[in-house]
Design a protein around this motif. Structure first.
Motif, mmCIF file in Angstrom:
data_model
loop_
_atom_site.group_PDB
_atom_site.id
_atom_site.type_symbol
_atom_site.label_atom_id
_atom_site.label_comp_id
_atom_site.label_asym_id
_atom_site.label_seq_id
_atom_site.Cartn_x
_atom_site.Cartn_y
_atom_site.Cartn_z
ATOM 1 N N PHE A 51 -16.899 26.461 5.364
ATOM 2 C CA PHE A 51 -17.616 25.447 5.323
ATOM 3 C C PHE A 51 -18.759 25.083 5.062
ATOM 4 O O PHE A 51 -19.012 24.340 3.535
ATOM 5 C CB PHE A 51 -16.823 24.192 6.782
ATOM 6 C CG PHE A 51 -16.179 24.030 6.789
ATOM 7 C CD1 PHE A 51 -14.772 23.609 6.288
ATOM 8 C CD2 PHE A 51 -15.262 24.243 8.146
ATOM 9 C CE1 PHE A 51 -13.737 23.462 6.624
ATOM 10 C CE2 PHE A 51 -13.799 24.849 8.554
ATOM 11 C CZ PHE A 51 -13.401 24.030 8.021
ATOM 12 N N ALA A 52 -20.102 25.291 4.940
ATOM 13 C CA ALA A 52 -21.156 25.773 5.545
ATOM 14 C C ALA A 52 -21.289 25.881 3.546
ATOM 15 O O ALA A 52 -21.934 25.184 2.875
ATOM 16 C CB ALA A 52 -21.848 25.974 6.832
ATOM 17 N N GLN A 53 -21.169 27.484 3.467
ATOM 18 C CA GLN A 53 -21.533 27.627 1.843
ATOM 19 C C GLN A 53 -20.672 26.531 1.018
ATOM 20 O O GLN A 53 -21.662 26.528 -0.002
ATOM 21 C CB GLN A 53 -20.758 28.375 1.797
ATOM 22 C CG GLN A 53 -21.372 30.115 2.558
ATOM 23 C CD GLN A 53 -22.869 30.392 2.374
ATOM 24 O OE1 GLN A 53 -23.585 30.107 1.317
ATOM 25 N NE2 GLN A 53 -23.290 31.672 3.233
ATOM 26 N N ALA A 54 -19.874 25.865 0.592
ATOM 27 C CA ALA A 54 -19.606 25.216 -0.049
ATOM 28 C C ALA A 54 -20.135 23.599 -0.106
ATOM 29 O O ALA A 54 -20.916 22.920 -0.973
ATOM 30 C CB ALA A 54 -17.801 24.453 0.302
ATOM 31 N N ASP A 55 -20.721 23.014 0.719
ATOM 32 C CA ASP A 55 -21.946 21.730 1.134
ATOM 33 C C ASP A 55 -22.848 22.793 0.379
ATOM 34 O O ASP A 55 -23.443 21.718 0.048
ATOM 35 C CB ASP A 55 -21.380 21.619 2.657
ATOM 36 C CG ASP A 55 -21.743 20.644 2.708
ATOM 37 O OD1 ASP A 55 -23.628 19.543 3.679
ATOM 38 O OD2 ASP A 55 -21.103 19.347 2.814
ATOM 39 N N ALA A 56 -23.107 23.873 0.944
ATOM 40 C CA ALA A 56 -24.549 24.285 0.312
ATOM 41 C C ALA A 56 -25.258 24.251 -0.768
ATOM 42 O O ALA A 56 -25.669 23.587 -1.154
ATOM 43 C CB ALA A 56 -25.420 25.374 0.638
ATOM 44 N N ALA A 81 -23.008 22.096 -2.773
ATOM 45 C CA ALA A 81 -22.745 20.851 -3.860
ATOM 46 C C ALA A 81 -24.445 19.990 -4.106
ATOM 47 O O ALA A 81 -24.588 19.563 -4.124
ATOM 48 C CB ALA A 81 -21.748 20.077 -2.788
ATOM 49 N N TYR A 82 -24.987 20.329 -1.806
ATOM 50 C CA TYR A 82 -25.788 19.768 -1.981
ATOM 51 C C TYR A 82 -27.433 20.526 -2.633
ATOM 52 O O TYR A 82 -28.478 19.737 -2.678
ATOM 53 C CB TYR A 82 -25.976 18.648 -0.752
ATOM 54 C CG TYR A 82 -24.916 17.691 -0.995
ATOM 55 C CD1 TYR A 82 -25.173 16.577 -0.694
ATOM 56 C CD2 TYR A 82 -23.787 18.064 0.015
ATOM 57 C CE1 TYR A 82 -24.496 15.241 -0.480
ATOM 58 C CE2 TYR A 82 -22.602 17.122 0.082
ATOM 59 C CZ TYR A 82 -22.799 15.349 0.000
ATOM 60 O OH TYR A 82 -22.163 14.883 0.382
ATOM 61 N N GLY A 103 -27.947 22.675 -6.063
ATOM 62 C CA GLY A 103 -27.191 22.152 -5.339
ATOM 63 C C GLY A 103 -26.287 21.855 -6.786
ATOM 64 O O GLY A 103 -26.136 22.214 -7.525
ATOM 65 N N SER A 154 -12.504 24.601 -2.520
ATOM 66 C CA SER A 154 -12.356 25.450 -1.649
ATOM 67 C C SER A 154 -10.335 24.626 -1.354
ATOM 68 O O SER A 154 -10.086 23.895 -1.330
ATOM 69 C CB SER A 154 -13.368 24.452 0.001
ATOM 70 O OG SER A 154 -14.557 24.717 -0.489
#
Length: 228
Positions: A73-78, A80-81, A107, A113
């Motif tokens: 979850f964290a890598q995809a969020d990182a 993106a942002y 970002g 995902s």
């Protein structure tokens, strides 16, 4: 990847993809730096809700599977942002000025995902269908044949010639200095070095032939093995 359209005319743009990947945290320590701060690389993250070998140890905050999924979850969020210069300064006010640019993340990096309920034969089939469909659609859009492999065939044809070179030197006794004639210089030199190392290392000789693989296995290269 193709260099010509279906009608045989040259393709004026790049086609095909370089697909690579790794399971879990192995990828984080090999190429995630590239996708975060290097060239943009569209990537897919595949996660599974129910782990096959989930283990929770007393005193740990989460199970081993939840630890992996935290990174999923964290890598995809990182990607993106990212992280702005102001965020870096706020996070560590004492950080030396020369290190600030190295901790900024642009970002807006593309990723997809895919969250599977579990990982069994059916879900693996779904993934295969997804990627096969994607390759087919790319071919339709570009006007190329995504599935013939003339480039692979060329390599196999050359491999037959190379096989003959190896056979004539190793089996028939042709001088190894003559190996690789007709190939480019670097390939000829590598082949001769390969054969030289085999000769000096006293590797398997073709005169030590076995009638079948099991005979070789049972002999254990001169030693007796008891096979259950």
């Amino acid at each position: 990847g193709k260099g010509v359209f279906l009608d045989g005319s040259p393709v004026p743009f790049a086609t095909g993809e370089i697909v690579f990947g790794e399971p879990g945290t192995n990828g984080q320590h090999s190429f995630y730096q590239l996708i975060h701060q290097g060239r943009p690389v569209p990537c897919d993250f595949v996660g599974v809700c129910i782990g096959q070998q989930a283990v929770y140890l007393d005193g740990e905050p989460v199970s081993n599977h939840d630890e992996l999924m935290s990174n999923f979850f964290a890598q995809a969020d990182a990607l993106a942002y990212g992280k702005t210069l102001d965020q870096v300064r706020e996070e560590d006010p004492e950080l030396p000025e020369e290190l600030l640019p190295h901790k900024v993340f642009q970002g807006n990096r593309p990723s997809l995902s895919i969250l599977l309920p579990k990982l069994e034969a059916y879900q693996i089939g779904q993934l295969l269908c997804l990627y096969e469909h994607r390759i087919a659609v790319q071919g339709f859009v570009w006007g190329i044949n995504s599935f013939d492999q003339w480039g692979v065939e060329l390599g196999k044809v050359l491999a037959k010639r190379m096989r003959q070179e190896l056979s004539e030197v190793r089996r028939d006794g042709r001088p190894l200095q003559t190996a690789g004639k007709g190939f480019n210089y670097s390939t000829s030199r590598m082949l001769q070095t390969y054969l030289q190392n085999i000769s000096e290392g006293r590797a398997l000789l073709y005169k030590d032939a076995f009638s079948d693989p099991f005979e070789y296995f049972n002999s254990c290269v001169g030693e007796v093995c008891d096979v259950e």
